[in-house]
Write a protein that holds these residues in place. Sequence first.
Motif, PDB file in Angstrom:
ATOM      1  N   ALA A 142      52.601  27.142  -5.953  1.00 37.90           N
ATOM      2  CA  ALA A 142      53.212  28.296  -6.615  1.00 37.90           C
ATOM      3  C   ALA A 142      52.259  28.832  -7.668  1.00 37.90           C
ATOM      4  O   ALA A 142      51.751  28.081  -8.501  1.00 37.90           O
ATOM      5  CB  ALA A 142      54.541  27.906  -7.257  1.00 37.90           C
ATOM      6  N   GLY A 143      52.000  30.118  -7.610  1.00 36.79           N
ATOM      7  CA  GLY A 143      51.121  30.738  -8.589  1.00 36.79           C
ATOM      8  C   GLY A 143      51.865  31.098  -9.855  1.00 36.79           C
ATOM      9  O   GLY A 143      53.103  31.057  -9.916  1.00 36.79           O
ATOM     10  N   MET A 144      51.107  31.465 -10.876  1.00 38.19           N
ATOM     11  CA  MET A 144      51.708  31.843 -12.147  1.00 38.19           C
ATOM     12  C   MET A 144      52.592  33.077 -11.956  1.00 38.19           C
ATOM     13  O   MET A 144      52.187  34.052 -11.328  1.00 38.19           O
ATOM     14  CB  MET A 144      50.614  32.129 -13.181  1.00 38.19           C
ATOM     15  CG  MET A 144      51.144  32.430 -14.573  1.00 38.19           C
ATOM     16  SD  MET A 144      49.815  32.720 -15.766  1.00 38.19           S
ATOM     17  CE  MET A 144      49.011  31.115 -15.763  1.00 38.19           C
ATOM     18  N   GLY A 145      53.801  33.012 -12.488  1.00 37.54           N
ATOM     19  CA  GLY A 145      54.722  34.135 -12.392  1.00 37.54           C
ATOM     20  C   GLY A 145      55.572  34.137 -11.141  1.00 37.54           C
ATOM     21  O   GLY A 145      56.438  34.996 -10.980  1.00 37.54           O
ATOM     22  N   THR A 146      55.344  33.176 -10.246  1.00 32.52           N
ATOM     23  CA  THR A 146      56.133  33.113  -9.017  1.00 32.52           C
ATOM     24  C   THR A 146      57.516  32.541  -9.309  1.00 32.52           C
ATOM     25  O   THR A 146      57.622  31.462  -9.898  1.00 32.52           O
ATOM     26  CB  THR A 146      55.439  32.218  -7.973  1.00 32.52           C
ATOM     27  OG1 THR A 146      54.138  32.735  -7.708  1.00 32.52           O
ATOM     28  CG2 THR A 146      56.243  32.175  -6.675  1.00 32.52           C
ATOM     29  N   PRO A 147      58.589  33.236  -8.950  1.00 32.22           N
ATOM     30  CA  PRO A 147      59.932  32.685  -9.189  1.00 32.22           C
ATOM     31  C   PRO A 147      60.182  31.468  -8.313  1.00 32.22           C
ATOM     32  O   PRO A 147      59.823  31.448  -7.133  1.00 32.22           O
ATOM     33  CB  PRO A 147      60.867  33.842  -8.820  1.00 32.22           C
ATOM     34  CG  PRO A 147      60.073  34.692  -7.882  1.00 32.22           C
ATOM     35  CD  PRO A 147      58.645  34.571  -8.321  1.00 32.22           C
ATOM     36  N   LEU A 148      60.770  30.436  -8.892  1.00 31.85           N
ATOM     37  CA  LEU A 148      61.061  29.205  -8.165  1.00 31.85           C
ATOM     38  C   LEU A 148      62.556  29.008  -7.953  1.00 31.85           C
ATOM     39  O   LEU A 148      62.985  28.585  -6.887  1.00 31.85           O
ATOM     40  CB  LEU A 148      60.493  28.000  -8.931  1.00 31.85           C
ATOM     41  CG  LEU A 148      58.991  28.037  -9.233  1.00 31.85           C
ATOM     42  CD1 LEU A 148      58.603  26.821 -10.061  1.00 31.85           C
ATOM     43  CD2 LEU A 148      58.183  28.100  -7.951  1.00 31.85           C
TER      44      LEU A 148
END
Length: 230
Positions: free
Chosen positions: A124-130
Amino acid sequence: QKLALLSNAKGVRAQRPDIQKQTASLEERISTLRREKQRVERLIEANAANQKQWDDIESQLEVLESELAAQQTLLMQSTQQVSARSSSLEIQIAQLEDQLQKTRVTSPITGTVLNKYAEAGELAGMGTPLFKIANIENMFLRAYVTSDQLAKVKLDDEATVRVDDGEGGSREYEGRISWISDKSEFTPKTIQTKDERANLVYAIKIAVPNDGFLKIGMYGEVLFQTGNQK
């Protein structure tokens, strides 16, 4: 990597010499000779021993004390080297733990997961909603009031929220107005107001403690404490 560092650190600490234990034998021999020296001194005073006996003991003491000092110096140097290696490994472990801590994802709020957008092990990259998380211990009912009703309500006013119980009846919850919009909007098609002829309404939010029955998206009816207006 962390396990390897921890194992190395444990091994290094195990190499730390026990100075007291390793010098105990020499110290015991020195202590014995000192007692013997005192005994010979008393015998010399009583003319029961000669000076050579005392000199021999003194020479042995000097040799043993020199050996003890040398051994203690070596052991101290070894201890310092072990401490330096141990400190270096502890710094590496702390740095690794800091890096691992930064990889842990924690929610800024306590709540219930509504939607999950990623699986364990996914990149998951930075800012990706989880996840989508909501605090459902306190729910907020969004309601709409006409301009006439708006003049009679204010922040922190008490209000009663009524919802269907699914069995033909209803449940009531006591809440408080937590937000009032400062802009009017056209009445949403799914919303009913006391004056259905009103085209413009103001949105408000009522904070309601949730006993576990309330769900996100449920419809409700609001009864204001000021004159029991709907």
